[in-house]
Design a protein around this motif. Structure first.
Motif, PDB file in Angstrom:
ATOM      1  N   ALA A  59       0.709  -1.294  -0.039  1.00 31.19           N
ATOM      2  CA  ALA A  59       0.032  -0.092  -0.024  1.00 31.19           C
ATOM      3  C   ALA A  59       0.743   1.243  -0.296  1.00 31.19           C
ATOM      4  N   GLY A  60       2.221   1.179   0.407  1.00 30.31           N
ATOM      5  CA  GLY A  60       2.969   2.466   0.658  1.00 30.31           C
ATOM      6  C   GLY A  60       3.700   2.660  -0.788  1.00 30.31           C
ATOM      7  N   GLY A  61       3.648   1.743  -1.604  1.00 36.33           N
ATOM      8  CA  GLY A  61       4.376   1.928  -2.990  1.00 36.33           C
ATOM      9  C   GLY A  61       3.523   3.128  -3.891  1.00 36.33           C
ATOM     10  N   PRO A  62       4.210   3.357  -5.014  1.00 37.62           N
ATOM     11  CA  PRO A  62       3.822   4.210  -5.999  1.00 37.62           C
ATOM     12  C   PRO A  62       2.442   3.805  -6.342  1.00 37.62           C
ATOM     13  N   GLY A  63       1.554   4.711  -6.693  1.00 37.20           N
ATOM     14  CA  GLY A  63       0.211   4.395  -7.177  1.00 37.20           C
ATOM     15  C   GLY A  63       0.230   4.070  -8.633  1.00 37.20           C
ATOM     16  N   LEU A  64      -0.563   3.781  -9.345  1.00 38.76           N
ATOM     17  CA  LEU A  64      -0.728   3.418 -10.767  1.00 38.76           C
ATOM     18  C   LEU A  64      -0.670   4.601 -11.553  1.00 38.76           C
ATOM     19  N   ALA A  65      -1.218   5.720 -11.093  1.00 32.86           N
ATOM     20  CA  ALA A  65      -0.903   7.200 -11.836  1.00 32.86           C
ATOM     21  C   ALA A  65       0.515   7.378 -11.949  1.00 32.86           C
ATOM     22  N   GLU A  66       1.179   7.203 -10.683  1.00 28.82           N
ATOM     23  CA  GLU A  66       2.716   7.420 -10.814  1.00 28.82           C
ATOM     24  C   GLU A  66       3.351   6.507 -11.562  1.00 28.82           C
ATOM     25  N   VAL A  67       2.977   5.190 -11.672  1.00 23.60           N
ATOM     26  CA  VAL A  67       3.695   4.293 -12.664  1.00 23.60           C
ATOM     27  C   VAL A  67       3.556   4.671 -13.811  1.00 23.60           C
ATOM     28  N   LYS A  68       2.256   4.997 -14.305  1.00 22.03           N
ATOM     29  CA  LYS A  68       1.949   5.317 -15.615  1.00 22.03           C
ATOM     30  C   LYS A  68       2.802   6.488 -16.218  1.00 22.03           C
ATOM     31  N   TYR A  69       2.756   7.483 -15.210  1.00 20.02           N
ATOM     32  CA  TYR A  69       3.455   8.969 -15.470  1.00 20.02           C
ATOM     33  C   TYR A  69       5.002   8.506 -15.776  1.00 20.02           C
ATOM     34  N   LEU A  70       5.533   7.533 -14.956  1.00 25.99           N
ATOM     35  CA  LEU A  70       7.066   7.199 -15.352  1.00 25.99           C
ATOM     36  C   LEU A  70       7.037   6.473 -16.670  1.00 25.99           C
ATOM     37  N   GLY A  71       6.155   5.671 -16.768  1.00 29.36           N
ATOM     38  CA  GLY A  71       6.042   4.895 -18.229  1.00 29.36           C
ATOM     39  C   GLY A  71       5.915   5.687 -19.464  1.00 29.36           C
ATOM     40  N   ASP A  72       5.252   6.732 -19.270  1.00 29.27           N
ATOM     41  CA  ASP A  72       4.967   7.788 -20.203  1.00 29.27           C
ATOM     42  C   ASP A  72       6.286   8.610 -20.490  1.00 29.27           C
ATOM     43  N   TRP A  73       6.971   8.938 -19.333  1.00 29.61           N
ATOM     44  CA  TRP A  73       8.215   9.844 -19.412  1.00 29.61           C
ATOM     45  C   TRP A  73       9.376   9.065 -20.237  1.00 29.61           C
ATOM     46  N   LEU A  74       9.529   7.671 -19.867  1.00 32.40           N
ATOM     47  CA  LEU A  74      10.423   6.994 -20.334  1.00 32.40           C
ATOM     48  C   LEU A  74      10.283   6.684 -21.787  1.00 32.40           C
ATOM     49  N   SER A  75       9.177   6.606 -22.218  1.00 25.40           N
ATOM     50  CA  SER A  75       8.728   6.379 -23.649  1.00 25.40           C
ATOM     51  C   SER A  75       9.323   7.367 -24.487  1.00 25.40           C
ATOM     52  N   ALA A  76       9.754   8.733 -23.832  1.00 22.91           N
ATOM     53  CA  ALA A  76      10.204   9.863 -24.529  1.00 22.91           C
ATOM     54  C   ALA A  76      10.670  10.794 -23.745  1.00 22.91           C
ATOM     55  N   PRO A  77      11.711  10.502 -23.247  1.00 24.24           N
ATOM     56  CA  PRO A  77      12.278  11.080 -22.019  1.00 24.24           C
ATOM     57  C   PRO A  77      13.141  12.760 -22.419  1.00 24.24           C
ATOM     58  N   GLY A  78      13.103  12.686 -23.641  1.00 25.28           N
ATOM     59  CA  GLY A  78      13.919  13.870 -24.114  1.00 25.28           C
ATOM     60  C   GLY A  78      15.517  13.855 -23.967  1.00 25.28           C
ATOM     61  N   LEU A  79      15.931  13.029 -23.849  1.00 29.05           N
ATOM     62  CA  LEU A  79      17.715  12.757 -23.435  1.00 29.05           C
ATOM     63  C   LEU A  79      18.243  12.375 -24.742  1.00 29.05           C
ATOM     64  N   VAL A  80      18.996  13.658 -25.250  1.00 27.62           N
ATOM     65  CA  VAL A  80      19.387  13.325 -26.836  1.00 27.62           C
ATOM     66  C   VAL A  80      20.933  13.378 -26.766  1.00 27.62           C
ATOM     67  N   PRO A  81      21.412  12.364 -27.216  1.00 22.62           N
ATOM     68  CA  PRO A  81      22.843  12.013 -27.230  1.00 22.62           C
ATOM     69  C   PRO A  81      23.594  13.026 -28.182  1.00 22.62           C
ATOM     70  N   ASP A  82      24.698  13.570 -27.659  1.00 24.30           N
ATOM     71  CA  ASP A  82      25.672  14.435 -28.543  1.00 24.30           C
ATOM     72  C   ASP A  82      26.070  13.804 -29.741  1.00 24.30           C
ATOM     73  N   PRO A  83      25.726  14.238 -30.873  1.00 24.41           N
ATOM     74  CA  PRO A  83      26.129  13.395 -32.215  1.00 24.41           C
ATOM     75  C   PRO A  83      27.691  13.400 -32.416  1.00 24.41           C
ATOM     76  N   ARG A  84      28.324  14.021 -31.792  1.00 24.10           N
ATOM     77  CA  ARG A  84      30.033  14.015 -32.139  1.00 24.10           C
ATOM     78  C   ARG A  84      30.434  12.874 -30.905  1.00 24.10           C
ATOM     79  N   THR A  85      30.187  13.174 -29.593  1.00 25.93           N
ATOM     80  CA  THR A  85      30.777  12.155 -28.525  1.00 25.93           C
ATOM     81  C   THR A  85      29.905  11.193 -28.188  1.00 25.93           C
ATOM     82  N   GLY A  86      28.515  11.275 -28.476  1.00 23.25           N
ATOM     83  CA  GLY A  86      27.504  10.179 -27.796  1.00 23.25           C
ATOM     84  C   GLY A  86      27.150  10.328 -26.540  1.00 23.25           C
ATOM     85  N   ARG A  87      27.746  11.397 -25.759  1.00 23.73           N
ATOM     86  CA  ARG A  87      27.431  11.474 -24.318  1.00 23.73           C
ATOM     87  C   ARG A  87      26.108  12.087 -24.246  1.00 23.73           C
ATOM     88  N   VAL A  88      25.356  11.799 -23.347  1.00 26.30           N
ATOM     89  CA  VAL A  88      23.984  12.395 -22.894  1.00 26.30           C
ATOM     90  C   VAL A  88      23.958  12.871 -21.505  1.00 26.30           C
TER      91      VAL A  88
END
Length: 251
Positions: A59-88
């Motif tokens: 009961a103390g864990g993250p709720g369904l809404a929080e889990v869905k929020y995380l899943g949605d963010w991970l599907s498109a987190p906006g983390l863009v690798p540098d095209p020269r170095t590959g670093r993020v």
């Protein structure tokens, strides 16, 4: 395999962790524990997704809404690798808070990177030992059904990846910063999609700031769980060497 300079990292404190997910050990051998039980083992024998995890927190864990929020963010987190170095650049820790609260309390280092080209997927099966050289490949140990059964979700991610849009991210927990074997906590469908697209995946690495040594009691319980009279002699011999190493390094 050439190893690039690592991407910048960020530290995040998890004082309120439920302890559902814990990794102990080092690059020579580690255990993934779920609710205190040793479930997955990775080790050198000398021979060469978030939803179901959240349910374990009760009961103390993250709720369904929080889990869905995380899943949605991970599907498109906006983390863009540098095209020269590959670093993020490192992700915002607050974005992963629903997952972080499932970890054992402590401080964790987080960084994002494009996985090396040689990525090995290791799917644990009962009574089966798999061999590879972790100093040559990055290996991800799956913690859910593999390959994923939702083929439609995999195709959707694959098409987006091929289109060159916002890359989805996987999340894996590593026992140490220099370990080349991690436990895939989230992203099984995304990983399958990256494989179909033939593109190296975007990976968020979580590592304890201070690695936790394997506890002797956990090693003994894991040994009793993983070694069985039904196993083949080769299986028992290989696992025996792993447990011998881990017990010698345990506290």
């Amino acid at each position: 395999m050439s190893r690039r300079h690592p991407s910048p990292s960020v530290c995040v404190d998890v004082p309120d962790g439920h302890g559902v997910i814990e990794v102990t050990g080092d690059a020579g051998g580690s255990l993934l524990l779920l609710v205190g039980d040793p479930v997955f083992l990775e080790g050198n024998d000398g021979c060469g997704s978030v939803g179901w995890l959240a349910a374990r927190a009760g009961a103390g864990g993250p709720g369904l809404a929080e889990v869905k929020y995380l899943g949605d963010w991970l599907s498109a987190p906006g983390l863009v690798p540098d095209p020269r170095t590959g670093r993020v650049g490192p992700p915002d820790p607050e974005r992963l808070r629903p997952l972080l609260t499932l970890l054992a309390p402590g401080r964790y280092v987080m960084r994002a990177e494009v996985a090396p080209h040689h990525l090995r997927v290791v799917h644990p099966r009962a009574l089966e030992v798999q061999h590879w050289y972790p100093d040559e490949d990055l290996a991800l140990v799956t913690t859910d059904t593999w390959p994923p059964r939702d083929h439609r979700a995999v195709r959707g991610y694959r098409d987006r990846i091929r289109a060159g849009g916002d890359l989805p991210a996987l999340v894996a927990l590593f026992p140490t910063a220099d370990s080349w074997v991690g436990y895939l906590l989230d992203g099984h469908h995304k990983l399958a999609a990256y494989q179909q697209a033939g593109i190296a995946p975007l990976l968020i690495r979580l590592t304890p700031h201070v690695p936790s040594p394997v506890r002797r009691d956990d090693v003994d319980r894991a040994r009793a769980a993983f070694l069985s009279g039904e196993a083949t002699p080769h299986h028992d011999e290989a696992l025996g060497r792993v447990f011998a190493y881990m017990r010698a390094e345990s506290v």
